[in-house]
Write an enzyme that holds these catalytic residues in place. Structure first.
Site, PDB file in Angstrom:
ATOM      1  N   TRP A  38      85.082  41.569  28.862  1.00  0.00           N
ATOM      2  CA  TRP A  38      86.849  40.985  29.202  1.00  0.00           C
ATOM      3  C   TRP A  38      87.262  40.262  27.962  1.00  0.00           C
ATOM      4  O   TRP A  38      88.820  40.261  28.009  1.00  0.00           O
ATOM      5  CB  TRP A  38      86.833  40.029  30.659  1.00  0.00           C
ATOM      6  CG  TRP A  38      86.031  40.922  31.739  1.00  0.00           C
ATOM      7  CD1 TRP A  38      84.959  41.153  32.154  1.00  0.00           C
ATOM      8  CD2 TRP A  38      86.922  41.921  32.443  1.00  0.00           C
ATOM      9  NE1 TRP A  38      84.723  41.462  33.711  1.00  0.00           N
ATOM     10  CE2 TRP A  38      86.536  42.866  33.259  1.00  0.00           C
ATOM     11  CE3 TRP A  38      88.283  43.053  32.049  1.00  0.00           C
ATOM     12  CZ2 TRP A  38      87.349  43.569  33.811  1.00  0.00           C
ATOM     13  CZ3 TRP A  38      88.701  44.361  32.487  1.00  0.00           C
ATOM     14  CH2 TRP A  38      87.862  44.733  33.416  1.00  0.00           C
ATOM     15  N   ASP A  70      91.201  32.507  30.859  1.00  0.00           N
ATOM     16  CA  ASP A  70      90.581  33.630  31.305  1.00  0.00           C
ATOM     17  C   ASP A  70      89.830  32.611  32.444  1.00  0.00           C
ATOM     18  O   ASP A  70      88.134  33.221  32.845  1.00  0.00           O
ATOM     19  CB  ASP A  70      89.801  34.662  30.896  1.00  0.00           C
ATOM     20  CG  ASP A  70      89.985  36.110  31.810  1.00  0.00           C
ATOM     21  OD1 ASP A  70      90.664  35.654  33.475  1.00  0.00           O
ATOM     22  OD2 ASP A  70      90.611  37.140  31.698  1.00  0.00           O
ATOM     23  N   LYS A 110      88.830  37.576  43.102  1.00  0.00           N
ATOM     24  CA  LYS A 110      87.699  37.326  43.876  1.00  0.00           C
ATOM     25  C   LYS A 110      87.145  35.639  44.065  1.00  0.00           C
ATOM     26  O   LYS A 110      86.484  36.320  45.524  1.00  0.00           O
ATOM     27  CB  LYS A 110      86.665  37.271  42.145  1.00  0.00           C
ATOM     28  CG  LYS A 110      86.438  38.091  41.284  1.00  0.00           C
ATOM     29  CD  LYS A 110      87.389  38.367  39.947  1.00  0.00           C
ATOM     30  CE  LYS A 110      87.694  39.523  39.152  1.00  0.00           C
ATOM     31  NZ  LYS A 110      86.149  40.209  39.794  1.00  0.00           N
TER      32      LYS A 110
HETATM   33  N1  PMP Z   1      88.691  38.734  33.706  1.00  0.00           N
HETATM   34  C1  PMP Z   1      88.005  39.171  33.756  1.00  0.00           C
HETATM   35  C2  PMP Z   1      86.991  37.946  33.865  1.00  0.00           C
HETATM   36  C3  PMP Z   1      87.610  40.532  35.295  1.00  0.00           C
HETATM   37  O1  PMP Z   1      86.287  40.120  35.959  1.00  0.00           O
HETATM   38  C4  PMP Z   1      88.390  41.650  35.907  1.00  0.00           C
HETATM   39  C5  PMP Z   1      88.143  42.358  36.622  1.00  0.00           C
HETATM   40  N2  PMP Z   1      86.960  42.097  36.677  1.00  0.00           N
HETATM   41  C6  PMP Z   1      89.900  41.205  34.091  1.00  0.00           C
HETATM   42  C7  PMP Z   1      89.873  40.480  34.155  1.00  0.00           C
HETATM   43  C8  PMP Z   1      90.993  42.331  34.777  1.00  0.00           C
HETATM   44  O2  PMP Z   1      91.654  42.202  36.089  1.00  0.00           O
HETATM   45  P1  PMP Z   1      92.731  43.580  36.391  1.00  0.00           P
HETATM   46  O3  PMP Z   1      91.272  44.565  37.305  1.00  0.00           O
HETATM   47  O4  PMP Z   1      93.006  42.040  37.552  1.00  0.00           O
HETATM   48  O5  PMP Z   1      93.030  43.316  36.075  1.00  0.00           O
END
Ligand code: PMP
Length: 367
Positions: free
Chosen positions: A105, A174, A198
């Site tokens: 990520w 994040d 989450k």
């Molecule tokens: N950051 C993290 C730490 C994630 O776990 C995720 C999705 N699993 C995202 C960003 C991306 O999120 P989204 O699918 O809502 O765009």
């Protein structure tokens, strides 16, 4: 009669049963208004109360200082991969940012930011995402507009147990997959964001907490719905917000508060993750987690079955047996294989104990 299922999914993930029941009860007729939240104007006073309640709960749970704005935006965590650089990379003339990459990520975020400025990727060549290199080895750029990191890498199970030292630069994190799973000192950050699906609700809304003095530096090309100054200035109502997702978040926040807040969540999350890591550690290599002890995630526990590289036949059997016991979504991300148990706030100690018991049983049978 609902099936007895334990959901270990990485997100969208388990929600507290009481939240689901309350949402069900209120779905058709919210607060005796004769309409559903789904049908309510986002400009109505009743929806305004939901927004205020959500923000107040969040401020309370995280002790958010007054000089921070809280926004509820669309576009998911990935939307903020763009939102962060579009709003903050212009804080300094050089338009550069430091990205500490420790997994999928943060790597994606860094890649997106490269569209808008110069990105200094720290640790671009980690052989695998199983550790957080010592901060003394980070070569931060003193003229960076901000330092970015992902507090919990959902795919790789790498979580920060310390506050990174940004050497005075604006710190951005994040926290999508460990938001409200533990206390956080918001005042140390320029910006924190988290997708809700989450730990704090369902998909559709992303919380962005930003220090006020950082607003107003968006690049010209920043889409207006991602412009923090515009969204903060309009209390996230510049355009129609994800009303239902915000409503669900308000119920989850209330649930967290009624269950003792972030400190209580942290205690439970430590206890839950230890149940699983202890079995991995004492399995003589039958189960293995590649992540360094110091940064093993309490939220997402990745592990292989049958040795460090996993035995795919055993892993298929493991998943099959889990599913027969009502335990679902334990398959690891396709990029790493193996298993992943996600133990977000709504997953109980009993849920986790059930997995731990099954792991012990499976070990005995196959070791
Ligand atoms: N950051 C993290 C730490 C994630 O776990 C995720 C999705 N699993 C995202 C960003 C991306 O999120 P989204 O699918 O809502 O765009």
């Amino acid at each position: 009669e609902k099936k007895q299922i334990i959901n270990f999914g990485p997100g969208p993930a388990k929600l507290p049963q009481s939240v689901l029941l309350r949402a069900q009860q209120e779905l058709v007729d919210y607060n005796e208004l004769g309409i559903s939240v789904l049908e309510m104007s986002h400009r109505s006073s009743d929806f305004n109360k939901i927004m205020t309640k959500t923000e107040t709960l969040l401020r309370d749970l995280l002790n958010i200082p007054d000089n921070y704005k809280v926004m509820f935006l669309q576009g998911g965590g990935s939307g903020q991969f763009s939102g962060v650089p579009l709003n903050l990379i212009g804080l300094k003339e050089d338009r550069c940012a430091d990205y500490i990459v420790t997994g999928t990520w943060s790597s994606r975020a860094a890649k997106e930011a490269e569209k808008y400025g110069k990105v200094n990727v720290i640790h671009p060549k980690l052989d695998s995402y199983t550790k957080i290199p010592d901060p003394s080895s980070w070569t931060l750029n003193p003229s960076a507009s901000y330092v970015y990191y992902c507090c919990n890498e959902t795919v790789h199970g790498v979580e920060y147990n310390f506050l990174p030292d940004a050497h005075g630069a604006v710190l951005v994190s994040d926290m999508s997959s460990n938001f409200l799973s533990r206390p956080v000192d918001v005042s140390k950050y320029g910006l924190i964001y988290a997708g809700a699906q989450k730990n704090v609700g369902c998909a559709g809304v992303t919380v962005v907490i930003v220090r006020e003095d950082l607003l107003g530096h968006a690049l010209n090309e920043c889409p207006i719905i991602l412009d923090y100054k515009v969204q903060a200035g309009n209390n996230s109502l510049y355009n129609t917000p994800p009303c239902f997702s915000i409503y669900i978040m308000s119920l989850v926040l209330e649930w967290i508060k009624n269950n003792g807040g972030t400190a209580a969540m942290e205690t439970l999350n430590k206890q839950k993750s230890s149940l699983i890591y202890d079995i991995i550690n004492s399995s003589a290599g039958f189960y293995s987690c590649p992540v360094d002890d110091a940064c093993r995630s309490r939220m997402n526990v990745p592990f292989r079955v049958g040795g460090p590289d996993g035995d795919e036949t055993l892993e298929a059997q493991f998943l099959d047996g889990a599913s027969k016991r009502g335990m679902i979504s334990l398959k690891g991300h396709r990029s790493v294989g193996g298993m992943r148990a996600s133990l977000y706030n709504a997953v109980t100690v009993e849920d986790t104990q059930a997995l731990a018991n099954y792991m012990k049983e499976f070990l005995k049978e196959h070791q």
